[in-house]
Design a protein around this motif. Structure first.
Motif, PDB file in Angstrom:
ATOM      1  N   PHE A  16      55.262  56.011  60.640  1.00 29.07           N
ATOM      2  CA  PHE A  16      54.237  56.462  61.168  1.00 29.07           C
ATOM      3  C   PHE A  16      54.837  57.494  62.310  1.00 29.07           C
ATOM      4  CE2 PHE A  16      52.392  52.250  60.305  1.00 29.07           C
ATOM      5  CZ  PHE A  16      51.017  52.807  59.768  1.00 29.07           C
ATOM      6  N   ARG A  17      54.055  58.518  62.641  1.00 27.65           N
ATOM      7  CA  ARG A  17      54.509  59.448  63.528  1.00 27.65           C
ATOM      8  C   ARG A  17      54.522  59.308  64.998  1.00 27.65           C
ATOM      9  NH1 ARG A  17      53.290  65.437  60.795  1.00 27.65           N
ATOM     10  NH2 ARG A  17      54.378  65.302  58.880  1.00 27.65           N
ATOM     11  N   ARG A  18      53.147  58.717  65.225  1.00 23.44           N
ATOM     12  CA  ARG A  18      52.884  58.372  66.705  1.00 23.44           C
ATOM     13  C   ARG A  18      53.220  56.826  66.943  1.00 23.44           C
ATOM     14  NH1 ARG A  18      47.174  59.964  65.415  1.00 23.44           N
ATOM     15  NH2 ARG A  18      46.723  58.174  66.638  1.00 23.44           N
ATOM     16  N   TYR A  19      53.667  56.753  68.323  1.00 26.87           N
ATOM     17  CA  TYR A  19      53.987  55.197  68.755  1.00 26.87           C
ATOM     18  C   TYR A  19      52.695  54.369  68.710  1.00 26.87           C
ATOM     19  CZ  TYR A  19      55.278  51.713  72.269  1.00 26.87           C
ATOM     20  OH  TYR A  19      55.698  50.646  72.858  1.00 26.87           O
ATOM     21  N   ASP A  20      51.500  54.908  69.110  1.00 26.29           N
ATOM     22  CA  ASP A  20      50.400  53.813  69.025  1.00 26.29           C
ATOM     23  C   ASP A  20      50.057  53.537  67.717  1.00 26.29           C
ATOM     24  OD1 ASP A  20      49.488  56.720  68.494  1.00 26.29           O
ATOM     25  OD2 ASP A  20      47.549  55.983  68.253  1.00 26.29           O
ATOM     26  N   GLN A  21      50.397  54.402  66.700  1.00 27.17           N
ATOM     27  CA  GLN A  21      50.146  53.837  65.326  1.00 27.17           C
ATOM     28  C   GLN A  21      51.072  52.522  64.885  1.00 27.17           C
ATOM     29  OE1 GLN A  21      50.488  57.737  63.273  1.00 27.17           O
ATOM     30  NE2 GLN A  21      48.068  57.570  62.848  1.00 27.17           N
ATOM     31  N   ARG A  22      52.422  52.963  65.414  1.00 25.79           N
ATOM     32  CA  ARG A  22      53.280  51.690  65.176  1.00 25.79           C
ATOM     33  C   ARG A  22      52.928  50.466  65.578  1.00 25.79           C
ATOM     34  NH1 ARG A  22      56.559  56.205  65.599  1.00 25.79           N
ATOM     35  NH2 ARG A  22      57.352  55.902  67.776  1.00 25.79           N
ATOM     36  N   ILE A  23      52.335  50.554  67.089  1.00 30.86           N
ATOM     37  CA  ILE A  23      51.823  49.661  67.948  1.00 30.86           C
ATOM     38  C   ILE A  23      50.705  48.846  67.146  1.00 30.86           C
ATOM     39  CG2 ILE A  23      50.746  48.805  70.099  1.00 30.86           C
ATOM     40  CD1 ILE A  23      53.672  49.304  70.324  1.00 30.86           C
ATOM     41  N   ARG A  24      49.662  49.722  66.828  1.00 32.56           N
ATOM     42  CA  ARG A  24      48.461  49.174  65.890  1.00 32.56           C
ATOM     43  C   ARG A  24      48.870  48.399  64.772  1.00 32.56           C
ATOM     44  NH1 ARG A  24      46.713  48.879  70.533  1.00 32.56           N
ATOM     45  NH2 ARG A  24      46.104  50.784  71.360  1.00 32.56           N
ATOM     46  N   ALA A  25      49.835  48.965  64.031  1.00 37.27           N
ATOM     47  CA  ALA A  25      50.145  48.412  62.730  1.00 37.27           C
ATOM     48  C   ALA A  25      50.964  47.054  62.797  1.00 37.27           C
ATOM     49  CB  ALA A  25      51.182  49.442  62.060  1.00 37.27           C
ATOM     50  N   ARG A  26      51.799  47.027  63.932  1.00 33.01           N
ATOM     51  CA  ARG A  26      52.508  45.706  64.237  1.00 33.01           C
ATOM     52  C   ARG A  26      51.333  44.477  64.690  1.00 33.01           C
ATOM     53  NH1 ARG A  26      57.476  43.223  65.377  1.00 33.01           N
ATOM     54  NH2 ARG A  26      56.935  40.814  65.037  1.00 33.01           N
ATOM     55  N   GLN A  27      50.575  45.100  65.665  1.00 37.51           N
ATOM     56  CA  GLN A  27      49.234  44.246  65.924  1.00 37.51           C
ATOM     57  C   GLN A  27      48.799  43.669  64.719  1.00 37.51           C
ATOM     58  OE1 GLN A  27      47.128  46.643  68.896  1.00 37.51           O
ATOM     59  NE2 GLN A  27      47.484  45.045  70.405  1.00 37.51           N
ATOM     60  N   TYR A  28      48.095  44.623  63.693  1.00 43.43           N
ATOM     61  CA  TYR A  28      47.366  44.154  62.783  1.00 43.43           C
ATOM     62  C   TYR A  28      48.429  43.096  61.988  1.00 43.43           C
ATOM     63  CZ  TYR A  28      43.762  44.937  59.283  1.00 43.43           C
ATOM     64  OH  TYR A  28      42.343  44.602  58.746  1.00 43.43           O
ATOM     65  N   VAL A  29      49.523  43.324  61.439  1.00 43.63           N
ATOM     66  CA  VAL A  29      50.280  42.466  60.583  1.00 43.63           C
ATOM     67  C   VAL A  29      50.424  41.144  61.237  1.00 43.63           C
ATOM     68  CG1 VAL A  29      52.653  42.160  59.911  1.00 43.63           C
ATOM     69  CG2 VAL A  29      51.323  44.223  59.314  1.00 43.63           C
ATOM     70  N   ASP A  30      50.667  41.042  62.873  1.00 42.66           N
ATOM     71  CA  ASP A  30      51.006  39.953  63.345  1.00 42.66           C
ATOM     72  C   ASP A  30      49.604  39.103  63.436  1.00 42.66           C
ATOM     73  OD1 ASP A  30      53.609  40.601  63.939  1.00 42.66           O
ATOM     74  OD2 ASP A  30      53.337  41.026  66.037  1.00 42.66           O
ATOM     75  N   GLY A  31      48.533  39.833  63.644  1.00 41.63           N
ATOM     76  CA  GLY A  31      47.370  39.198  63.448  1.00 41.63           C
ATOM     77  C   GLY A  31      47.037  38.645  62.272  1.00 41.63           C
ATOM     78  N   LEU A  32      47.418  39.078  61.049  1.00 43.44           N
ATOM     79  CA  LEU A  32      47.169  38.692  59.790  1.00 43.44           C
ATOM     80  C   LEU A  32      47.926  37.352  59.545  1.00 43.44           C
ATOM     81  CD1 LEU A  32      47.342  41.779  57.699  1.00 43.44           C
ATOM     82  CD2 LEU A  32      45.149  40.369  58.026  1.00 43.44           C
ATOM     83  N   LEU A  33      49.069  37.375  60.335  1.00 41.05           N
ATOM     84  CA  LEU A  33      49.873  36.100  60.196  1.00 41.05           C
ATOM     85  C   LEU A  33      49.660  34.998  61.087  1.00 41.05           C
ATOM     86  CD1 LEU A  33      53.496  37.932  60.218  1.00 41.05           C
ATOM     87  CD2 LEU A  33      52.329  36.553  58.007  1.00 41.05           C
ATOM     88  N   ARG A  34      48.988  35.228  61.777  1.00 40.26           N
ATOM     89  CA  ARG A  34      48.529  34.317  63.033  1.00 40.26           C
ATOM     90  C   ARG A  34      47.107  33.743  63.158  1.00 40.26           C
ATOM     91  NH1 ARG A  34      51.326  37.147  68.337  1.00 40.26           N
ATOM     92  NH2 ARG A  34      53.614  37.414  67.527  1.00 40.26           N
ATOM     93  N   ALA A  35      46.091  34.526  62.842  1.00 41.07           N
ATOM     94  CA  ALA A  35      44.823  34.329  62.814  1.00 41.07           C
ATOM     95  C   ALA A  35      44.456  33.232  61.971  1.00 41.07           C
ATOM     96  CB  ALA A  35      43.940  35.503  62.603  1.00 41.07           C
ATOM     97  N   ASN A  36      43.678  32.206  62.345  1.00 41.79           N
ATOM     98  CA  ASN A  36      43.069  31.076  61.593  1.00 41.79           C
ATOM     99  C   ASN A  36      41.809  31.517  60.869  1.00 41.79           C
ATOM    100  OD1 ASN A  36      45.109  29.130  62.083  1.00 41.79           O
ATOM    101  ND2 ASN A  36      44.045  28.973  64.223  1.00 41.79           N
ATOM    102  N   GLY A  37      41.549  31.063  59.729  1.00 43.65           N
ATOM    103  CA  GLY A  37      40.372  31.504  59.113  1.00 43.65           C
ATOM    104  C   GLY A  37      40.251  32.862  58.669  1.00 43.65           C
ATOM    105  N   ARG A  38      38.972  33.281  58.443  1.00 41.93           N
ATOM    106  CA  ARG A  38      38.885  34.698  57.713  1.00 41.93           C
ATOM    107  C   ARG A  38      39.547  35.839  58.641  1.00 41.93           C
ATOM    108  NH1 ARG A  38      35.216  39.003  57.364  1.00 41.93           N
ATOM    109  NH2 ARG A  38      34.126  38.520  59.008  1.00 41.93           N
ATOM    110  N   LYS A  39      40.148  36.506  58.057  1.00 42.32           N
ATOM    111  CA  LYS A  39      41.059  37.767  58.570  1.00 42.32           C
ATOM    112  C   LYS A  39      39.990  38.817  59.249  1.00 42.32           C
ATOM    113  CE  LYS A  39      44.783  35.159  58.365  1.00 42.32           C
ATOM    114  NZ  LYS A  39      44.183  33.946  57.446  1.00 42.32           N
TER     115      LYS A  39
END
Length: 372
Positions: A16-39
């Motif tokens: 990713f070229r932009r810092y905010d995209q790297r932040i959102r991508a990490r949030q999304y992956v972390d959420g997939l790993l942590r969220a209970n139930g449907r993602k």
């Protein structure tokens, strides 16, 4: 898991070229790993303690400008540092959906359910070794009104060809690819089209597929077209010397034969057919065709077991990281979700196996070669 996630995400999200995209991508992956139930997007945002970021995450997946291909390529190459795959496994999967508004939803035959279902039909390519499996690339079958929208993903032929092209471009093309086509109506044309290419393949097909014996076969089949399982049933069976793979599961018996697809000329080299039995009194439970020349029958049998391993992972870990949970009309959004969910899958698989940074083979796995 945190250390593995940090290392893998750092490698992947440098695309990713932009810092905010790297932040959102990490949030999304972390959420997939942590969220209970449907993602869902809301659950993903809540799981990382940022419920106010749900709309930003939605825009990141469905509206922001970034391509999946560089991430998928980097994921593939990162997984190869664990020692390389024994094989690439292409698996058709069915994703049931109750509504009609998610991209690609329609009626289709599900190989797993063995019946018509309503939902998405997708094709995934998996990195597969004895210790680690993880998806690295995806295609979605589009028919009817979805195909009329001019989207790029279409039917099985284009999906299979596209995924094999990904592996040729990103991964080690000397490793064989396993294609499970046993529940697909177009299996004969797909098998004929891809087994003739100079790429090591083993294709699972239905036992009713008609072939001719590569040499005069036991049982008097000769050169007459016959169902593949009949030729294999007439071949001498061998026992797999490894222990049974689960409680109460009998040891495997297998047989091989040289065959050609019916109606194909002698200019096409013979294929190796492999039949696998779990019950000696019933027809073979699995039938495979391979164009790999130098792989021994026991080694070919061992490779096909990776398809089972991928299937188990799809049913269990695939559900827990959200591979079946994308809701939306955007094909681009579906691909992005599946790419990030594949990253989450790889992190979870690496954590559970302890395979990160280690070679599961030591000296490397056997490499298949094609017939000339």
């Amino acid at each position: 898991m945190e250390d593995i996630a940090t290392r893998l995400c750092a490698a992947l999200f440098s695309e990713f070229r932009r810092y905010d995209q790297r932040i959102r991508a990490r949030q999304y992956v972390d959420g997939l790993l942590r969220a209970n139930g449907r993602k869902s997007i809301a659950n993903i945002a809540s799981a990382v303690g940022a419920p106010h970021d749900a709309q930003r995450l939605r825009h990141f997946v469905t509206g922001s400008r970034w391509e999946c291909t560089p991430l998928r390529r980097t994921l593939t190459r990162s997984l190869e540092t664990t020692g390389g795959p024994s094989a690439w496994v292409l698996k058709p999967v069915s994703i049931p959906k109750t509504g009609e508004h998610s991209v690609g939803v329609g009626r289709h035959f599900s190989p797993d359910a063995r019946q018509l279902v309503n939902g998405q039909q997708a094709y995934g390519m998996w990195f597969a070794s004895a210790r680690l499996t993880a998806p690295v690339s995806w295609r979605l079958r589009l028919t009817g009104r979805w195909n009329d929208d001019g989207a790029a993903d279409t039917g099985p032929r284009d999906s299979v060809a596209g995924l094999l092209g990904d592996i040729r471009d990103w991964g080690d093309p000397r490793r064989p690819a396993l294609l499970d086509l046993s529940g697909i109506p177009e299996q004969r044309s797909l098998a004929a089209g891809h087994l003739g290419a100079r790429f090591p393949l083993a294709v699972r097909v239905g036992g009713h597929l008609e072939v001719t014996a590569g040499r005069p076969a036991p049982g008097g089949h000769g050169r007459r077209p016959a169902p593949l399982r009949r030729i294999l049933e007439a071949s001498p069976r061998l026992r797999d010397t490894r222990p049974a793979t689960g409680p109460g599961r009998p040891a495997t018996a297998f047989a091989t034969a040289l065959v050609r697809l019916a109606d194909e000329g002698p200019d096409r080299g013979p294929l190796t057919a492999l039949g696998v039995w779990h019950d000696p009194l019933r027809p073979p439970a699995e039938v495979w065709l391979s164009n790999a020349r130098t792989v021994s029958p026991p080694a070919l049998l061992g490779l096909t077991r990776l398809s089972e391993q991928v299937g188990r992972g799809w049913r269990t870990l695939g559900g827990s990281v959200g591979l079946r949970d994308f809701e939306g009309r955007s094909l681009q959004g579906w691909h992005r979700h599946m790419t990030l969910a594949s990253c989450a899958y790889a992190i979870s698989a690496l954590t559970s196996t302890g395979a990160a940074g280690q070679s599961p083979y030591g000296g490397g796995a056997e490499v298949c070669e094609l017939s000339a």
